[in-house]
Motif scaffolding. Structure first.
Motif, PDB file in Angstrom:
ATOM      1  N   GLN A   1      36.167  34.499  18.046  1.00 38.90           N
ATOM      2  CA  GLN A   1      35.523  34.307  19.345  1.00 38.90           C
ATOM      3  C   GLN A   1      34.798  35.608  19.660  1.00 38.90           C
ATOM      4  N   PRO A   2      33.657  35.539  20.296  1.00 40.73           N
ATOM      5  CA  PRO A   2      32.952  36.788  20.640  1.00 40.73           C
ATOM      6  C   PRO A   2      33.814  37.758  21.452  1.00 40.73           C
ATOM      7  N   SER A   3      34.745  37.230  22.191  1.00 43.74           N
ATOM      8  CA  SER A   3      35.609  38.104  22.990  1.00 43.74           C
ATOM      9  C   SER A   3      36.619  38.875  22.134  1.00 43.74           C
ATOM     10  N   SER A   4      36.804  38.438  20.896  1.00 43.55           N
ATOM     11  CA  SER A   4      37.769  39.121  20.017  1.00 43.55           C
ATOM     12  C   SER A   4      37.095  40.154  19.116  1.00 43.55           C
ATOM     13  N   GLN A   5      35.878  40.510  19.404  1.00 42.44           N
ATOM     14  CA  GLN A   5      35.145  41.481  18.583  1.00 42.44           C
ATOM     15  C   GLN A   5      35.841  42.839  18.559  1.00 42.44           C
ATOM     16  N   ALA A   6      36.354  43.278  19.707  1.00 40.30           N
ATOM     17  CA  ALA A   6      37.023  44.584  19.769  1.00 40.30           C
ATOM     18  C   ALA A   6      38.278  44.589  18.897  1.00 40.30           C
TER      19      ALA A   6
END
Length: 103
Positions: free
Chosen positions: A30-35
């Protein structure tokens, strides 16, 4: 000597676990899990560096090529040791028989 292997084993286990977690993150990205993905990639890089440092401690270890053949065949490398011992015992019995015959 065993502590060198224990250290390498510990680093390898951590690296494998990190790769497993990385696979989970990537498979459900998910883009939110990039970090989190970036953090796991950094852990992977540092894990490889730790494994490379262990190499310097183990540079004088020689592994018989037959062990790698066992691994390539999908066999347990510990079987190599077992089979070597069995061959040595069989050879010992042959030599003992010859000595008993001569005496």
């Amino acid at each position: 000597m065993a502590e060198k292997f224990d250290n390498l084993e510990e680093h390898l286990e951590k690296f494998i676990e990190n790769i497993r977690q990385l696979g989970i993150i990537v498979s459900d990205f998910q883009p939110s899990s990039q970090a989190v993905l970036n953090q796991k990639l950094n852990f992977m890089i540092s894990g490889l560096q730790d494994i490379d440092k262990c190499q310097k401690q183990l540079h004088d270890i020689n592994v018989p090529l037959e062990v790698f053949e066992y691994i390539d065949q999908g066999r347990n490398p510990q079987l190599y040791t077992k089979e070597c011992l069995e061959r040595a015992l069989a050879r010992n019995e042959q030599v003992k028989g010859k000595i008993d015959t001569m005496t």
